[in-house]
Write a protein that holds these residues in place. Structure first.
Motif, PDB file in Angstrom:
ATOM      1  N   PRO A   1       0.820  -1.216   0.000  1.00 20.40           N
ATOM      2  CA  PRO A   1       0.000   0.000   0.000  1.00 20.40           C
ATOM      3  C   PRO A   1       0.848   1.257   0.000  1.00 20.40           C
ATOM      4  O   PRO A   1       1.922   1.318   0.610  1.00 20.40           O
ATOM      5  N   THR A   2       0.379   2.264  -0.691  1.00 23.13           N
ATOM      6  CA  THR A   2       0.994   3.580  -0.727  1.00 23.13           C
ATOM      7  C   THR A   2      -0.059   4.585  -0.301  1.00 23.13           C
ATOM      8  O   THR A   2      -1.230   4.238  -0.155  1.00 23.13           O
ATOM      9  N   PRO A   3       0.308   5.847  -0.111  1.00 23.57           N
ATOM     10  CA  PRO A   3      -0.705   6.840   0.243  1.00 23.57           C
ATOM     11  C   PRO A   3      -1.826   6.977  -0.780  1.00 23.57           C
ATOM     12  O   PRO A   3      -2.906   7.479  -0.451  1.00 23.57           O
ATOM     13  N   LEU A   4      -1.612   6.528  -2.039  1.00 26.59           N
ATOM     14  CA  LEU A   4      -2.634   6.627  -3.070  1.00 26.59           C
ATOM     15  C   LEU A   4      -3.320   5.294  -3.359  1.00 26.59           C
ATOM     16  O   LEU A   4      -4.131   5.201  -4.285  1.00 26.59           O
ATOM     17  N   THR A   5      -3.007   4.263  -2.589  1.00 24.21           N
ATOM     18  CA  THR A   5      -3.726   3.007  -2.703  1.00 24.21           C
ATOM     19  C   THR A   5      -5.194   3.227  -2.333  1.00 24.21           C
ATOM     20  O   THR A   5      -5.484   3.917  -1.360  1.00 24.21           O
ATOM     21  N   PRO A   6      -6.148   2.696  -3.094  1.00 26.16           N
ATOM     22  CA  PRO A   6      -7.559   2.829  -2.708  1.00 26.16           C
ATOM     23  C   PRO A   6      -7.757   2.405  -1.256  1.00 26.16           C
ATOM     24  O   PRO A   6      -7.297   1.337  -0.849  1.00 26.16           O
ATOM     25  N   GLN A   7      -8.449   3.244  -0.487  1.00 27.81           N
ATOM     26  CA  GLN A   7      -8.505   3.028   0.959  1.00 27.81           C
ATOM     27  C   GLN A   7      -9.706   3.709   1.585  1.00 27.81           C
ATOM     28  O   GLN A   7     -10.287   4.636   1.002  1.00 27.81           O
ATOM     29  N   THR A   8     -10.038   3.249   2.772  1.00 29.23           N
ATOM     30  CA  THR A   8     -11.013   3.924   3.620  1.00 29.23           C
ATOM     31  C   THR A   8     -10.443   3.951   5.035  1.00 29.23           C
ATOM     32  O   THR A   8      -9.723   3.030   5.448  1.00 29.23           O
ATOM     33  N   ALA A   9     -10.749   5.003   5.762  1.00 34.14           N
ATOM     34  CA  ALA A   9     -10.300   5.129   7.153  1.00 34.14           C
ATOM     35  C   ALA A   9     -11.393   5.846   7.934  1.00 34.14           C
ATOM     36  O   ALA A   9     -11.884   6.893   7.508  1.00 34.14           O
ATOM     37  N   GLU A  10     -11.780   5.276   9.067  1.00 38.84           N
ATOM     38  CA  GLU A  10     -12.831   5.861   9.894  1.00 38.84           C
ATOM     39  C   GLU A  10     -12.263   6.246  11.253  1.00 38.84           C
ATOM     40  O   GLU A  10     -11.457   5.501  11.830  1.00 38.84           O
ATOM     41  N   TYR A  11     -12.681   7.412  11.765  1.00 38.97           N
ATOM     42  CA  TYR A  11     -12.123   7.964  12.994  1.00 38.97           C
ATOM     43  C   TYR A  11     -13.227   8.315  13.990  1.00 38.97           C
ATOM     44  O   TYR A  11     -14.335   8.702  13.599  1.00 38.97           O
ATOM     45  N   GLN A  12     -12.890   8.188  15.273  1.00 40.01           N
ATOM     46  CA  GLN A  12     -13.739   8.679  16.352  1.00 40.01           C
ATOM     47  C   GLN A  12     -13.273  10.082  16.720  1.00 40.01           C
ATOM     48  O   GLN A  12     -12.084  10.309  16.960  1.00 40.01           O
ATOM     49  N   VAL A  13     -14.219  11.028  16.769  1.00 36.57           N
ATOM     50  CA  VAL A  13     -13.898  12.415  17.075  1.00 36.57           C
ATOM     51  C   VAL A  13     -14.433  12.761  18.454  1.00 36.57           C
ATOM     52  O   VAL A  13     -15.634  12.622  18.719  1.00 36.57           O
ATOM     53  N   ASN A  14     -13.549  13.200  19.335  1.00 39.20           N
ATOM     54  CA  ASN A  14     -13.927  13.579  20.698  1.00 39.20           C
ATOM     55  C   ASN A  14     -13.605  15.044  20.958  1.00 39.20           C
ATOM     56  O   ASN A  14     -12.630  15.584  20.429  1.00 39.20           O
TER      57      ASN A  14
ATOM     58  N   ASP B   1      -5.451  21.903  -2.068  1.00 43.66           N
ATOM     59  CA  ASP B   1      -6.665  22.198  -1.317  1.00 43.66           C
ATOM     60  C   ASP B   1      -6.533  21.547   0.056  1.00 43.66           C
ATOM     61  O   ASP B   1      -5.632  20.733   0.285  1.00 43.66           O
ATOM     62  N   PRO B   2      -7.416  21.875   1.014  1.00 47.29           N
ATOM     63  CA  PRO B   2      -7.231  21.395   2.396  1.00 47.29           C
ATOM     64  C   PRO B   2      -7.375  19.889   2.578  1.00 47.29           C
ATOM     65  O   PRO B   2      -6.998  19.376   3.633  1.00 47.29           O
ATOM     66  N   LEU B   3      -7.927  19.185   1.573  1.00 45.13           N
ATOM     67  CA  LEU B   3      -8.122  17.742   1.727  1.00 45.13           C
ATOM     68  C   LEU B   3      -6.997  16.950   1.070  1.00 45.13           C
ATOM     69  O   LEU B   3      -6.352  16.131   1.721  1.00 45.13           O
ATOM     70  N   MET B   4      -6.748  17.185  -0.208  1.00 45.17           N
ATOM     71  CA  MET B   4      -5.732  16.389  -0.897  1.00 45.17           C
ATOM     72  C   MET B   4      -4.319  16.694  -0.434  1.00 45.17           C
ATOM     73  O   MET B   4      -3.411  15.907  -0.665  1.00 45.17           O
ATOM     74  N   VAL B   5      -4.121  17.832   0.267  1.00 42.67           N
ATOM     75  CA  VAL B   5      -2.799  18.122   0.817  1.00 42.67           C
ATOM     76  C   VAL B   5      -2.376  17.046   1.815  1.00 42.67           C
ATOM     77  O   VAL B   5      -1.178  16.778   1.987  1.00 42.67           O
ATOM     78  N   GLN B   6      -3.354  16.388   2.448  1.00 41.72           N
ATOM     79  CA  GLN B   6      -3.028  15.308   3.379  1.00 41.72           C
ATOM     80  C   GLN B   6      -2.318  14.160   2.662  1.00 41.72           C
ATOM     81  O   GLN B   6      -1.371  13.561   3.194  1.00 41.72           O
ATOM     82  N   LEU B   7      -2.778  13.851   1.449  1.00 41.31           N
ATOM     83  CA  LEU B   7      -2.153  12.780   0.680  1.00 41.31           C
ATOM     84  C   LEU B   7      -0.770  13.187   0.182  1.00 41.31           C
ATOM     85  O   LEU B   7       0.149  12.369   0.160  1.00 41.31           O
ATOM     86  N   GLN B   8      -0.621  14.459  -0.213  1.00 40.16           N
ATOM     87  CA  GLN B   8       0.703  14.937  -0.611  1.00 40.16           C
ATOM     88  C   GLN B   8       1.669  14.864   0.561  1.00 40.16           C
ATOM     89  O   GLN B   8       2.841  14.494   0.411  1.00 40.16           O
ATOM     90  N   PHE B   9       1.185  15.204   1.744  1.00 39.04           N
ATOM     91  CA  PHE B   9       2.001  15.129   2.945  1.00 39.04           C
ATOM     92  C   PHE B   9       2.467  13.696   3.187  1.00 39.04           C
ATOM     93  O   PHE B   9       3.648  13.446   3.496  1.00 39.04           O
ATOM     94  N   ARG B  10       1.562  12.751   3.021  1.00 38.29           N
ATOM     95  CA  ARG B  10       1.917  11.344   3.230  1.00 38.29           C
ATOM     96  C   ARG B  10       2.928  10.871   2.183  1.00 38.29           C
ATOM     97  O   ARG B  10       3.862  10.113   2.500  1.00 38.29           O
ATOM     98  N   LEU B  11       2.749  11.309   0.936  1.00 39.92           N
ATOM     99  CA  LEU B  11       3.717  10.960  -0.111  1.00 39.92           C
ATOM    100  C   LEU B  11       5.096  11.511   0.218  1.00 39.92           C
ATOM    101  O   LEU B  11       6.116  10.827   0.038  1.00 39.92           O
ATOM    102  N   ASP B  12       5.135  12.745   0.711  1.00 39.67           N
ATOM    103  CA  ASP B  12       6.421  13.364   1.040  1.00 39.67           C
ATOM    104  C   ASP B  12       7.074  12.687   2.237  1.00 39.67           C
ATOM    105  O   ASP B  12       8.303  12.535   2.279  1.00 39.67           O
TER     106      ASP B  12
END
Length: 263
Positions: free
Chosen positions: A24-37, A136-147
């Motif tokens: 898996p890489t940061p661009l591998t098809p994926q889902t992630a679910e989080y609990q927000v407190n 944009d504020p969302l895809m920058v997360q994936l760029q960060f992971r790639l870097d």
């Protein structure tokens, strides 16, 4: 009789070549679910979804449904972007927010060929030059992971948010073992760089999970405000590039902002 083993070996080699499963890489098809407190109070859940690209365009989604007593906040965000080597280029960003307080829509169209970025936030329009690497504020997360996966040390990103151009810098603190309800992870701890310590944000990313964030905490004046933890994740199996056709689809036109004639 020796023909059968030879055929089996050849078939195995061919199958491995065509359908080798990549890590898996940061661009591998994926889902992630989080609990927000909010502190120790559960607000709800948030989910990120990255399916396979369509005609070279990735569509990254974020959906959250949070509530505290009579307060509600529901958001749906979509980021469309393309990839060239390890660099991501944004095409379109759409955020829809509903709940207590004003409902609003935020849209951004990145017209790189024309050299401009068109935005609309709460019915106010904006226009900025498209200069250098921008996100944009969302895809920058994936760029960060790639870097992070590439071992880059300069973690500095410019993005369009709320009809403004913002710059964010990040600092790697070090490695840390993170134990949460969903599991125990070897992580890298990151801090958002700010001018003062009144607001502090830390998050932990798991290298073994293609630098997927497993926890984020945000402090205001020393008091923990947000605590977001990974509940579950899934990476789809990815067929190696060897099985893909050689021809590559042309980059699509940047979609127009809804309700406008601007490209």
């Amino acid at each position: 009789m020796r023909t059968i083993p030879t055929l089996l070996v050849s078939l195995t080699a061919l199958t491995h070549c065509m359908f080798a499963i990549a890590a898996p890489t940061p661009l591998t098809p994926q889902t992630a679910e989080y609990q927000v407190n909010y502190g120790d109070i559960e607000l709800g859940k948030a989910k990120y979804t990255l399916p396979n690209p369509e005609d070279g365009v990735y569509k990254y989604r974020f959906d959250s449904d949070l509530s505290l007593l009579l307060l509600t906040d529901v958001r749906h965000i979509l980021s469309e972007f393309t990839q060239e080597n390890s660099q991501l280029s944004p095409l379109r960003y759409l955020q829809q927010r509903q709940g207590v307080g004003p409902n609003y829509t935020e849209q951004t169209a990145f017209a790189k060929a024309q050299g401009f970025i068109h935005t609309r936030y709460k019915d106010e329009k904006g226009k900025f030059p498209y200069e250098g690497e921008i996100f944009d504020p969302l895809m920058v997360q994936l760029q960060f992971r790639l870097d992070m996966a590439a071992g880059k040390e300069a973690l500095d990103y410019k993005m369009v948010k709320d009809n403004e151009l913002d710059e964010y810098k990040f600092h790697v603190i070090g490695r840390e073992r993170m134990n949460i309800d969903s599991g125990s992870y070897d992580t890298v701890k990151i801090e958002v760089v700010r001018d003062n310590k009144k607001r502090q944000t830390f998050f932990w990313m798991a290298p073994d999970l293609a630098y997927l964030p497993v926890r984020l905490t945000h402090f205001e004046k020393g008091s923990k405000q947000l605590d977001i933890k990974l509940l579950k994740y899934h990476f789809d199996e990815v067929v190696s590039q060897e099985s893909k056709p050689a021809d590559i689809a042309e980059r699509p036109q940047v979609p127009k902002l809804l309700g406008t004639t601007e490209g």
